[in-house]
Design a protein around this motif. Sequence first.
Motif, PDB file in Angstrom:
ATOM      1  N   GLY A 112      45.825  38.581  37.836  1.00 48.90           N
ATOM      2  CA  GLY A 112      47.064  38.077  37.347  1.00 48.90           C
ATOM      3  C   GLY A 112      46.619  36.586  36.692  1.00 48.90           C
ATOM      4  O   GLY A 112      45.673  36.216  36.854  1.00 48.90           O
ATOM      5  N   GLU A 141      42.423  31.357  38.638  1.00 50.00           N
ATOM      6  CA  GLU A 141      41.708  30.271  39.100  1.00 50.00           C
ATOM      7  C   GLU A 141      42.535  28.840  38.566  1.00 50.00           C
ATOM      8  O   GLU A 141      42.389  27.676  39.116  1.00 50.00           O
ATOM      9  CB  GLU A 141      40.503  30.205  38.965  1.00 50.00           C
ATOM     10  CG  GLU A 141      39.614  29.738  37.417  1.00 50.00           C
ATOM     11  CD  GLU A 141      40.096  30.930  36.444  1.00 50.00           C
ATOM     12  OE1 GLU A 141      40.646  31.791  36.683  1.00 50.00           O
ATOM     13  OE2 GLU A 141      39.643  31.156  35.419  1.00 50.00           O
ATOM     14  N   SER A 189      46.026  36.984  28.432  1.00 47.44           N
ATOM     15  CA  SER A 189      45.922  36.923  27.153  1.00 47.44           C
ATOM     16  C   SER A 189      45.293  38.251  26.476  1.00 47.44           C
ATOM     17  O   SER A 189      44.388  38.943  27.227  1.00 47.44           O
ATOM     18  CB  SER A 189      45.168  35.753  26.879  1.00 47.44           C
ATOM     19  OG  SER A 189      43.632  36.023  27.337  1.00 47.44           O
ATOM     20  N   GLU A 334      50.250  32.389  20.117  1.00 45.12           N
ATOM     21  CA  GLU A 334      51.197  32.080  20.884  1.00 45.12           C
ATOM     22  C   GLU A 334      51.271  30.561  21.400  1.00 45.12           C
ATOM     23  O   GLU A 334      50.400  30.085  21.835  1.00 45.12           O
ATOM     24  CB  GLU A 334      50.905  32.996  22.156  1.00 45.12           C
ATOM     25  CG  GLU A 334      51.914  32.898  23.533  1.00 45.12           C
ATOM     26  CD  GLU A 334      51.545  33.844  24.408  1.00 45.12           C
ATOM     27  OE1 GLU A 334      50.326  34.434  24.439  1.00 45.12           O
ATOM     28  OE2 GLU A 334      52.459  33.931  25.354  1.00 45.12           O
TER      29      GLU A 334
HETATM   30  P1  NAD Z   1      43.773  34.794  30.788  1.00 48.33           P
HETATM   31  O1  NAD Z   1      43.764  35.834  30.043  1.00 48.33           O
HETATM   32  O2  NAD Z   1      43.234  33.606  30.271  1.00 48.33           O
HETATM   33  O3  NAD Z   1      43.569  34.865  32.306  1.00 48.33           O
HETATM   34  C1  NAD Z   1      44.284  35.855  32.915  1.00 48.33           C
HETATM   35  C2  NAD Z   1      43.296  36.248  34.251  1.00 48.33           C
HETATM   36  O4  NAD Z   1      41.984  36.619  33.785  1.00 48.33           O
HETATM   37  C3  NAD Z   1      43.094  35.232  35.308  1.00 48.33           C
HETATM   38  O5  NAD Z   1      42.934  35.673  36.672  1.00 48.33           O
HETATM   39  C4  NAD Z   1      41.604  34.886  34.727  1.00 48.33           C
HETATM   40  O6  NAD Z   1      40.816  34.196  35.761  1.00 48.33           O
HETATM   41  C5  NAD Z   1      41.116  36.223  34.265  1.00 48.33           C
HETATM   42  N1  NAD Z   1      39.965  36.141  33.502  1.00 48.33           N
HETATM   43  C6  NAD Z   1      39.693  35.255  32.439  1.00 48.33           C
HETATM   44  N2  NAD Z   1      38.618  35.538  31.706  1.00 48.33           N
HETATM   45  C7  NAD Z   1      38.238  36.683  32.344  1.00 48.33           C
HETATM   46  C8  NAD Z   1      37.124  37.369  32.052  1.00 48.33           C
HETATM   47  N3  NAD Z   1      36.302  37.132  31.071  1.00 48.33           N
HETATM   48  N4  NAD Z   1      36.845  38.536  32.483  1.00 48.33           N
HETATM   49  C9  NAD Z   1      37.790  38.776  33.738  1.00 48.33           C
HETATM   50  N5  NAD Z   1      38.742  37.947  33.909  1.00 48.33           N
HETATM   51  C10 NAD Z   1      39.127  37.140  33.340  1.00 48.33           C
HETATM   52  O7  NAD Z   1      45.497  34.059  30.736  1.00 48.33           O
HETATM   53  P2  NAD Z   1      46.288  33.207  31.310  1.00 48.33           P
HETATM   54  O8  NAD Z   1      45.886  31.971  30.436  1.00 48.33           O
HETATM   55  O9  NAD Z   1      46.121  33.158  32.766  1.00 48.33           O
HETATM   56  O10 NAD Z   1      47.666  33.479  30.873  1.00 48.33           O
HETATM   57  C11 NAD Z   1      48.498  33.192  29.849  1.00 48.33           C
HETATM   58  C12 NAD Z   1      48.429  34.450  29.037  1.00 48.33           C
HETATM   59  O11 NAD Z   1      48.791  35.591  29.649  1.00 48.33           O
HETATM   60  C13 NAD Z   1      49.389  34.310  27.783  1.00 48.33           C
HETATM   61  O12 NAD Z   1      48.878  35.164  26.616  1.00 48.33           O
HETATM   62  C14 NAD Z   1      50.730  35.102  28.043  1.00 48.33           C
HETATM   63  O13 NAD Z   1      51.535  35.429  27.172  1.00 48.33           O
HETATM   64  C15 NAD Z   1      50.081  36.206  28.917  1.00 48.33           C
HETATM   65  N6  NAD Z   1      51.140  36.503  30.093  1.00 48.33           N
HETATM   66  C16 NAD Z   1      51.615  37.960  29.933  1.00 48.33           C
HETATM   67  C17 NAD Z   1      52.673  38.235  30.724  1.00 48.33           C
HETATM   68  C18 NAD Z   1      53.173  39.873  30.706  1.00 48.33           C
HETATM   69  O14 NAD Z   1      53.724  40.087  31.555  1.00 48.33           O
HETATM   70  N7  NAD Z   1      52.798  40.506  29.719  1.00 48.33           N
HETATM   71  C19 NAD Z   1      52.883  37.522  31.641  1.00 48.33           C
HETATM   72  C20 NAD Z   1      52.395  36.191  31.802  1.00 48.33           C
HETATM   73  C21 NAD Z   1      51.609  35.799  30.992  1.00 48.33           C
END
Ligand code: NAD
Length: 469
Positions: A112, A141, A189, A334
């Motif tokens: 998530g 985190e 993302s 974004e």
């Molecule tokens: P993120 O991609 O940075 O992180 C999401 C999750 O991935 C976190 O739990 C993080 O710990 C984990 N993560 C990060 N790097 C990783 C790696 N290398 N390997 C495995 N896991 C890893 O996203 P964020 O900053 O938490 O959220 C923002 C983004 O999420 C925005 O782009 C937003 O548009 C998108 N988002 C999409 C939806 C949807 O329903 N489509 C909903 C909410 C947010």
Amino acid sequence: MNPHEGLVSRLRAAWLSGKTRPMEYRVAQLEALGRFLDEKKQDILEATALDMGKPPFEVELSEISICRSELNHTLNNLGTWMKDEHVQKNWVTQLDSAFIRKDPYGVVLIIGPWNYPINLLLVPLIGAIAAGNCAVIKPSEISRNVERLVAETLPKYLDKDCFAVVTAGVEEATRLLENKFDYIFFTGSPSVGRIVMTAAAKHLTPVTLELGGKNPCYVSDNCNVHNVARRVAWGRFFNAGQTCVAPDYVLCSLEMQEKLLPALREAITEFYGPNPQESPNFARIVGDKHFQRVRALLNSGNVAIGGQTDTETRYIAPTVLVDVQQDDPVMQEEIFGPILPIITVASMDDAIAFINARERPLALYVFSSCKKVVNQVLEQTSSGGFCANDTIMHMTLTSLPFGGIGQSGLGRYHGRFSFETFSHPRSALLRGIGREALNDPRYPPYAARRLPLLRAATETKRRAVCAIL
Ligand code: NAD
């Protein structure tokens, strides 16, 4: 040895035992999730306030109520969804039973993000439990107070043999992904989505990727400006703009921009008072890194409304930018913050061309009192979801699939779609062992004269087309 190998093996053993399959078990776990929401509501409100100053009203609406709605909808319909789906048969299988069994995948991983840290963990989890899976849940985190709350309290409600919370930063999450899961559901993302999909490919694990992007909002000349401003401002500034389906930028004519600016100013003042920094109804940016990134985007174009920031409290005022160019930084990524750029276009066709020249968005919004305009934008563009004359509201319906397309994601969930996402539609044909003579025509030595009979018994015919229609 991988640090999570033992956990995944333990969960897989529990799944193989068949424990999660009976409907009673799934219902009991879903009801336990409901108790978590009820009993930990105050803790959720406090943790989200600590992480990003989320107003309690927004938490109630976007975290708790949405989860509750998904839970109730799932509990109301689970019996129907779980039923085998009997299908049409050909002549050869007339005496047999042919159906689709909704089989659980096994051990699924749910990752998530931080922006709706309860909703975006629990709504997929509801689907995973409903479909009879075991699950590893990894909260973000970044929203660390919610992460701690989920890690410490959620396991007390769920069956520990089948459900586990893993807390992990990037490094540990990378190790977690080395394990073989039977399904991965990721929200985050697009760049991390690629990493997740690459890791899943090693095991040929199917994935759902719920990603983000820039959601366009076209405002035609023909609409009620006052209502547009309120609906756009609400969608953009809810959760301080940290919403995947928030309208990311407005496309409209220069004349509409002139009308929209005072209406937006009025809506912002009406919502958050003369100084939004003092409003209890406006959230903060989640962390320093995100604050720096969003603040830097204020340098694109000119600030027409807002623009104030406070580093210490990670406050960025509800802001509207004008004179924004397509190649400005604010239009390259974004925004994920309380900034709304307005891009002027000459016509609806120009707006459609602008949208189609970019990655396909998660959500697309159009405001117009003319149905023809709405339909034209719907017909001539592509996006994960579409909402006319409002923002965000389409995702409050459990009856609509939620998900992206292209860069904004892969797969869908919510309501029945969550159950289907976490179920493998297993095809089953149950035949009797007798009546062997009926099978003779298909066996060697092949006889050409039997072919027409076999084809007639197995081949699907094209339905006759009615000449009148
Ligand atoms: P993120 O991609 O940075 O992180 C999401 C999750 O991935 C976190 O739990 C993080 O710990 C984990 N993560 C990060 N790097 C990783 C790696 N290398 N390997 C495995 N896991 C890893 O996203 P964020 O900053 O938490 O959220 C923002 C983004 O999420 C925005 O782009 C937003 O548009 C998108 N988002 C999409 C939806 C949807 O329903 N489509 C909903 C909410 C947010």
